[in-house]
Write an enzyme that holds these catalytic residues in place. Structure first.
Site, mmCIF file in Angstrom:
data_model
loop_
_atom_site.group_PDB
_atom_site.id
_atom_site.type_symbol
_atom_site.label_atom_id
_atom_site.label_comp_id
_atom_site.label_asym_id
_atom_site.label_seq_id
_atom_site.Cartn_x
_atom_site.Cartn_y
_atom_site.Cartn_z
ATOM 1 N N PHE A 164 25.818 16.037 13.291
ATOM 2 C CA PHE A 164 25.687 15.064 14.378
ATOM 3 C C PHE A 164 24.324 14.363 14.421
ATOM 4 O O PHE A 164 24.251 13.130 14.480
ATOM 5 C CB PHE A 164 25.974 15.750 15.724
ATOM 6 C CG PHE A 164 25.876 14.832 16.904
ATOM 7 C CD1 PHE A 164 26.886 13.915 17.179
ATOM 8 C CD2 PHE A 164 24.780 14.867 17.752
ATOM 9 C CE1 PHE A 164 26.797 13.056 18.271
ATOM 10 C CE2 PHE A 164 24.686 14.021 18.840
ATOM 11 C CZ PHE A 164 25.704 13.105 19.102
ATOM 12 N N HIS A 239 22.346 25.936 17.540
ATOM 13 C CA HIS A 239 21.652 25.130 16.532
ATOM 14 C C HIS A 239 20.151 24.990 16.794
ATOM 15 O O HIS A 239 19.317 25.389 15.984
ATOM 16 C CB HIS A 239 22.247 23.718 16.493
ATOM 17 C CG HIS A 239 23.725 23.650 16.338
ATOM 18 N ND1 HIS A 239 24.355 23.860 15.129
ATOM 19 C CD2 HIS A 239 24.717 23.371 17.238
ATOM 20 C CE1 HIS A 239 25.661 23.714 15.282
ATOM 21 N NE2 HIS A 239 25.907 23.417 16.548
#
Ligand code: BDR
Ligand code: CA
Length: 305
Positions: A164, A239
């Site tokens: 992303f 993350h």
């Protein structure tokens, strides 16, 4: 005091937890928080960053970043982070005004004023840092290292090829990865191993302190998306805290030197990071001791009120 760090983030549940971890660690001196558009619009990520820093009682400047990627329209991730970008816990209204400086200006100011090189920790799209490196390359010497969350050697999470943060602003990512600066890349290869289970969330909640409970509530929301779309994982990939954790506990990670190029023009592969081991200049993280990572977070939550 720890070493100087600029956080550059788009909170975002995992960005918020990266801020919590950075706040807890004495080795890290957060000099400023810059925001990027990504998980949500720049208005929302900036408000969220201000709320989290208020919650943490840290009045460092929070400066608004670019409202869109360098050359593209913005992609957001409301599916993962909700309409506010940080759905879940009740957070306080910001206690301090937003910085009068833009994220770019705050980066310049902190780098110019710092006696020692500063570590940059981007956990969103790389728009602000790309802009800085393009327009003020003279400041590279003031950057000690970039520890970023983004990319992957194998596969993506937003498209089959792209992670992303890189997909949101691939041109900025290309500027960063071709800068020649020391970079540590926490991509999906490692972050998909930094899993937080439901049991871990309950461990955090049981600490009972307000920050630990708030983080558990963030993860209650964050896990809904991952239970649906990453059902086989057995947890939620945390993350962004990897980019902070590596700074304070590199020994719990496995890294390999690699060259990283960014695909900006692919028909199906835009935003992919091409990780090759021929000419190696980036430290790409591939593995983490999950138990040690969870212990690091648990200790951080015990240390904060
Ligand atoms: C990245 O995308 C965002 O949704 C997260 O905050 C993280 O930075 C993971 O691909
Ligand atoms: Ca992020």
């Amino acid at each position: 005091m720890g070493f100087p760090v600029i956080m550059d983030c788009d909170p975002g549940h995992d960005d918020a937890i990266a801020l919590v971890l950075a706040q807890a660690r004495p080795e890290i001196d957060i000099r400023g928080v810059c925001t990027s558009a990504g998980n949500q619009t720049i208005e929302k990520t900036t408000l969220n960053a201000r709320k989290i820093m208020t919650f943490l009682g840290n009045d460092v400047p929070v400066a608004r970043g670019a409202s869109k990627p360098l050359f593209r329209e913005l992609i957001t991730a409301a599916e993962v982070h909700g309409e506010s970008g940080l759905d879940g816990p009740a957070l306080p209204d910001p206690a301090w005004p937003e910085s009068e400086l833009s994220a770019f200006e705050l980066m310049v100011k902190i780098l110019e004023e710092s006696d020692e090189p500063v570590t940059m920790v981007p956990t969103g799209a790389l728009t602000n840092l790309g802009l800085l490196l393009l327009t003020r390359p003279d400041l590279k010497s003031k950057i000690r290292r970039i520890s970023l969350m983004g990319g992957s050697a194998v596969g993506g999470n937003w498209t089959p090829a792209a992670e992303f943060n890189i997909l949101v602003d691939p041109e900025a990512a290309r500027v960063v990865f071709s800068s020649g600066l020391p970079i540590t890349m926490s991509g999906l290869d490692v972050t998909h191993k930094a899993l937080i289970t439901t049991e871990d969330i309950e461990t955090f909640r049981s600490i009972g302190k307000r920050t630990a409970v708030m983080v558990a509530e963030l993860l209650d929301f964050f896990k809904k998306f991952h239970e649906e779309y990453f059902a086989g994982f057995g947890g939620s990939p945390l993350h962004d805290p990897c980019a902070v954790a590596w700074l304070v506990a590199p020994e719990i990670f496995t890294a390999r030197k690699a060259r990283v190029d960014v695909e900006c023009g692919g028909m199906h592969t835009t935003g992919a990071t091409i990780v090759s081991f021929a000419e190696a200049d980036v430290d790409v993280l591939f593995d983490v001791d999950r138990e040690a990572f969870v212990a690091l977070l648990t200790d951080a939550l015990r240390a904060l009120d």
